[in-house]
Enzyme design. Structure first.
Site, short mmCIF file in Angstrom:
data_model
loop_
_atom_site.label_atom_id
_atom_site.label_comp_id
_atom_site.label_asym_id
_atom_site.label_seq_id
_atom_site.Cartn_x
_atom_site.Cartn_y
_atom_site.Cartn_z
CE LYS A 125 -3.89 -2.45 1.95
NZ LYS A 125 -4.52 -3.02 3.11
CD GLN A 144 -3.63 -4.74 6.30
OE1 GLN A 144 -3.48 -3.79 5.56
NE2 GLN A 144 -4.25 -5.84 5.91
CG ASP A 161 -10.29 -0.75 4.18
OD1 ASP A 161 -9.95 -1.02 3.00
OD2 ASP A 161 -9.59 -1.02 5.16
#
Length: 278
Positions: free
Chosen positions: A48, A92, A115
């Site tokens: 990322k 995460q 997200d």
């Protein structure tokens, strides 16, 4: 059969984002939070950061020790919600067992939830009035569209009903006027249902789960699975060697859906930055 090249499609998405950020002189920031030393999570976070660097997005990494408390993580999320340099926040997953994932996700401001896991954003996807889409389903839509396949009016089957892939995937296909069936472990006649699909998306996490007799001749097959087979090799949910000759388009694993997830995260972060500057 044509292979859908996720690396090429994701490279085009990232190129487009990079160009827009450069041309408009945008300042976009993504905060990535990782708790503990999970190896797979570390690989994802590094990928990322690389994508951010390529696109011209500033990434801020917050690495917390494995034994961090829920309270400490909530405090950090609150701080990032208030931080003007940060347009997107990504925590995460999975998190260590002492931390309630749901609580953390709900604490992220919906405007910075790149997200799209927060209940507010999930609800918006349901009614079709969304700012962000969950990265994997959004990536799958890009891959289907890259084949030139018309989604409207098609029979689509999604195997898997997770909140991260299965359910939002079905919603996105529905928004494109497809007829959608969601299958799961309790579905009877799974083979019959799947073999009707013009577009088949599998997200069950079982190696070789989708066999040739479940696939309609000429179908588009999207494999979201990331599994290890008995030899420890990375593979998807689809029995690729036997299915590939039956379908018109298929994604490989690796190199299919995987690269798209990070490209769509960049897309969401850029959109968040633009929405926040309005």
């Amino acid at each position: 059969m044509t292979l859908i090249d996720g690396k090429a499609v994701s490279a085009a998405v990232k190129e487009r984002i990079k160009k827009e950020i450069e041309e408009k002189g945008l300042k976009i920031g993504l905060a990535v939070v990782i708790v503990g030393n999970d190896q797979a999570s570390r690989v994802y976070v590094n990928n990322k950061k690389k994508a951010c660097e390529f696109c011209g997005i500033t990434s801020y990494e917050y690495a917390l020790p494995e034994e961090s408390t829920e309270e400490q993580l909530l405090k950090l999320v609150d701080k990032l919600n208030e931080d003007g340099r940060v347009n997107g926040i990504l925590v995460q997953l999975p998190l260590p067992k002492q931390i309630d994932e749901k609580k953390i996700i709900e604490r992220i401001s919906p405007e910075k939830d790149v997200d799209a896991f927060n209940a507010v954003n999930v609800g918006k996807i349901m009614i079709g009035n969304y700012s962000f889409l969950p990265c994997t389903p959004a990536g799958v839509m890009e891959l289907i569209k890259s084949t030139g396949t018309e989604i409207s009016g098609k029979e689509c089957v999604v195997i898997g009903r997770s909140n991260i892939v299965g359910k939002p995937m079905a919603m996105l296909l529905l928004h494109e006027s497809a007829t959608v069936t969601i299958c799961h472990s309790k579905t009877s006649n799974l083979k019959d249902v799947c073999s009707r699909a013009d577009i088949l998306v599998s997200a069950v996490g079982k190696a070789g789960f989708v066999t040739a007799d479940m696939v309609k001749e000429g179908a588009v097959v999207i494999d979201v699975g990331m599994n290890r087979n008995s030899e420890g090799k990375l593979c998807g949910d689809v029995d690729f060697d036997n299915v590939k000759d039956k379908c018109s388009f298929i994604t490989p694993v690796p190199g299919g859906v995987g690269p798209m997830t990070i490209a769509m995260l960049m897309e969401n972060t850029l959109r968040a930055g633009k929405l926040q500057s309005l």
